[in-house]
Design an enzyme around this catalytic site. Sequence first.
Site, PDB file in Angstrom:
ATOM      1  CB  SER A 189      10.110 113.389   4.455  1.00  0.00           C
ATOM      2  OG  SER A 189      10.547 112.685   3.321  1.00  0.00           O
ATOM      3  CE1 TYR A 243       9.287 119.234   2.830  1.00  0.00           C
ATOM      4  CE2 TYR A 243      10.505 117.365   1.879  1.00  0.00           C
ATOM      5  CZ  TYR A 243       9.298 117.858   2.705  1.00  0.00           C
ATOM      6  OH  TYR A 243       8.446 116.800   3.023  1.00  0.00           O
ATOM      7  CE  LYS A 274       8.860 118.243   6.549  1.00  0.00           C
ATOM      8  NZ  LYS A 274       7.812 118.398   7.098  1.00  0.00           N
TER       9      LYS A 274
END
Length: 340
Positions: free
Chosen positions: A126, A151, A155
């Site tokens: 992302s 989150y 990643k």
Amino acid sequence: MADTILVTGGAGYIGSHTTLALLEAGYEVVVLDNLHNGSSTSLDRVARLAGKPATFIKGDIRDRALLDELFASHSISAVLHFAGLKAVGESVREPLRYYENNVSGTVTLCQAMAHAGVFRLVFSSSATVYGEPSQMPISETFPTGVPTNPYGRSKLMVEELLKDLAASEPRWNIALLRYFNPVGAHASGLLGENPNGTPNNLLPYMSQVAVGKLEKLSVYGADYPTVDGTGVRDYIHVVDLADGHLKALQAMATRDGVNVWNLGTGIGYSVLQMIQAFELASGRPLPYQLVARRPGDIAECWSDASLAAKELGWKAQRGLAEMMADTWRWQSANPLGYAD
Ligand code: NAD
Ligand code: UD1
């Protein structure tokens, strides 16, 4: 014989669109999904659209025995790894679930791949890994930054562990695809985003306001140093994103080690511009109010998409009007999502 691709998280939003694109391009596909946030109905619809099904295995990427059996019974040539949890707010409340699913899950997957002799992996990363860059557009040469939530950190951790893995064993062939803001739906109106509960992301929230499920949109912050004070993002149509995965798979065949590609359009739109475009596509007014900034948000974020154009021969084809029209077609035809 056609290559067989394992798609983890293939019953989810981006995974289902990519599974369809793979089947249409002639690949065989095995989907592994625990259906935590995915729907088997999406795969039924993928089969309808493609004229042939993917093999679906309901299961978890953290289940090593299941993975060993899967790799033993299918001749997998590459893995597209979408499976993971993605709700930012939830990751703040339940960080261990996020690290377990996203980080430990990827470790288990890679262990099983190495055991089976499968070394080609495409990871769903992302733009959040860039943190808050001081300059736009964001190119792959920018250093990774400090993501603002668990989150985002999960990643970044996975990116780092995959780089370590590739450095330790030259057979690994890994693509880190950094998505900007995926939106839209398949043009058939049969596939789309199916968020559980109240959506966090802009487009699903706007769609639910438009169908009357939610009362009005809160625009988070009108005092950013942007074109109209609201946040600017690089929204990319999910079908273009799916196509980017196919192009990455093809390019990896002639590349080694780890490759990083941004998947974005290179164009930023503000929240107010998004509202206007959505109203145009849906023919409905979209009630909204301007409220305070959302903690953790950045003012603007859009990609330099030139590396993917050069190295993958890939460029997003679908503009804002099409993203909105397809989102609206999906939402109005499926007001309850897949409803399962
Ligand atoms: P999604 O939730 O629709 O799809 C993820 C799928 O993975 C779901 O079907 C879910 O059931 C499955 N899953 C989750 N944990 C699993 C596990 N442990 N084992 C097996 N299956 C599991 O999400 P999406 O929007 O399609 O996102 C796909 C990937 O892309 C995710 O890794 C996400 O973090 C990443 N990503 C998404 C966005 C976005 O805005 N949608 C942006 C950047 C990156
Ligand atoms: C968010 C996540 C990011 C994740 C991405 C994809 C945060 C801080 N970031 O990105 O880590 O990779 O989703 O899942 O959550 N907006 C509103 N009202 C709303 C919703 C959003 O005004 O109800 C605005 C936001 O302030 C932002 C833009 O719309 O300016 C896009 O928001 P969103 O869709 O949530 O994506 P990101 O914040 O870019």
